[in-house]
Design an enzyme around this catalytic site. Sequence first.
Site, PDB file in Angstrom:
ATOM      1  CG  HIS A  53      -1.882  -1.148   1.259  1.00 39.92           C
ATOM      2  ND1 HIS A  53      -3.080  -1.188   0.576  1.00 39.92           N
ATOM      3  CD2 HIS A  53      -1.782  -2.336   1.905  1.00 39.92           C
ATOM      4  CE1 HIS A  53      -3.677  -2.346   0.804  1.00 39.92           C
ATOM      5  NE2 HIS A  53      -2.918  -3.060   1.610  1.00 39.92           N
ATOM      6  CG  ASN A 126      -7.452  -4.819   0.552  1.00 44.12           C
ATOM      7  OD1 ASN A 126      -6.722  -3.840   0.609  1.00 44.12           O
ATOM      8  ND2 ASN A 126      -7.040  -6.029   0.908  1.00 44.12           N
TER       9      ASN A 126
END
Length: 477
Positions: A53, A126
């Site tokens: 990320h 997510n």
Amino acid sequence: MKKTLTTSAGIPISENQHSLTSGPRGPVALQDYHLIEKLAHFNRERIPERVVHAKGSGAYGTFTVTHDITRFTKAAIFSKIGKKTEAFLRFSTVAGEKGSADTERDPRGFALKFYTEEGNWDIVGNNTPVFFERDPLKFPDFIHSQKRDPQTGYKNPVRMWDYWSKAPEALHQITILFSDRGIPDGYRFMNGYGSHTFSFINDKNERVWVKFHFKSMQGIKNLPVAKAVELAGTDPDYAGRDLFEAIERKEFPRWALKVQIMTERQAEQFRFDPFDLTKVWPHSEFPLLDVGILELNRNPENYFAEVEQAAFSPSNVPPGVGFSPDKMLQGRLFAYPDAQRYRLGVNYQYLPVNRPHSEVNSYHRDGSMRFDGNGGRQDNYEPNGFGGPVQNESFKDPALNLSGTLDRHDSHKDNDDFTQAGNLYRMLSEEEKDRLTSNIAGTMKTISEDLQTKNIEHFKRCDPDYGGRIAAKLGLD
């Protein structure tokens, strides 16, 4: 009148264009403290990027309760219809580095921080309801397989498909990843999910299990492969730009929060492990319940301070929200705050973007970059006789009954890794199936036939047509 430039210590700067030298051609003097400070700070401007990320965009907003769920949870954020809570949401890609393109085929992070009156609540999810793994012991290996080859320094599909040939539990997430939803059209047109199973606890100290779904009220839009490739070269910051500019135009994106609820008794009797992160709960059995609306309506003023330094952890939960036996969640409860202590320092939660809007009373002291008064004159041990903060047993969670032998249990044994992936495949239109299998075959074309065959056998177990189409597109019998 313009402000006078100063050093970090507030000393006025008389010259910011030319270094202090011995004559026009002479060497630079070490006493040029402004030059030294400027270069030294420049050398230290970058903090370690997130291992996963790494590249992201974020915005502030508000969450508004629209439906009553107080029968399930005593969390103050849900205490009444119409209640508003400030929030910060960071979107991200997962496998790429900070300089990677926003339009790569990859899951997208959906990390949400609610600044509740009972402390910060982080839902670190997510844009997919499942994940590639169900056991945290395998997480580092999975991520390594998606990163760069240690010898060549570039990404190699052999590593990815070699790992997946031995990890059929990933098939459900792989099917999502290589479907149209593997490349969202920016961040506004995708859903977000807590993914893990969490718990709600009500004012009677009763527990239920819960999953969080954030449904895009803009609808779902995905990028065709050719367009995504084009944007990767012409506008690699496409998703972040789209989000920022939409908010500047006051086209505020919104998501509807919905939850699935499962009782403890239902979980005990359910036909598969409801805490398995590679599986979803069927909506026909556990329907989505409306909760509220999340709206993003304010852009950050400084990307580094507010997006890059934003830190999230699923361990941050307020009273009324709790954890579950989800193994991946249990691993993340340690891994996420530990990563932030390494990346930002032990006092990262005192940074403005991470600091709770509620009162903080702890005995943590000292450490690098303490951002406040460090507790002042109050001593830092407990129990004590000077009236310091104390525990409050009214916030205690109900006991959770656990049983079983302490062992390294094989989570793959007798576990069905194929049905849900197959069900998802069968839900797709013919055109979607064609694009899905073409995307998979495209990444497998450079790997060995033996490795192709091993993976195709997994896809065939999901659905014979699924594996058959991939094989045909690779020219295999």
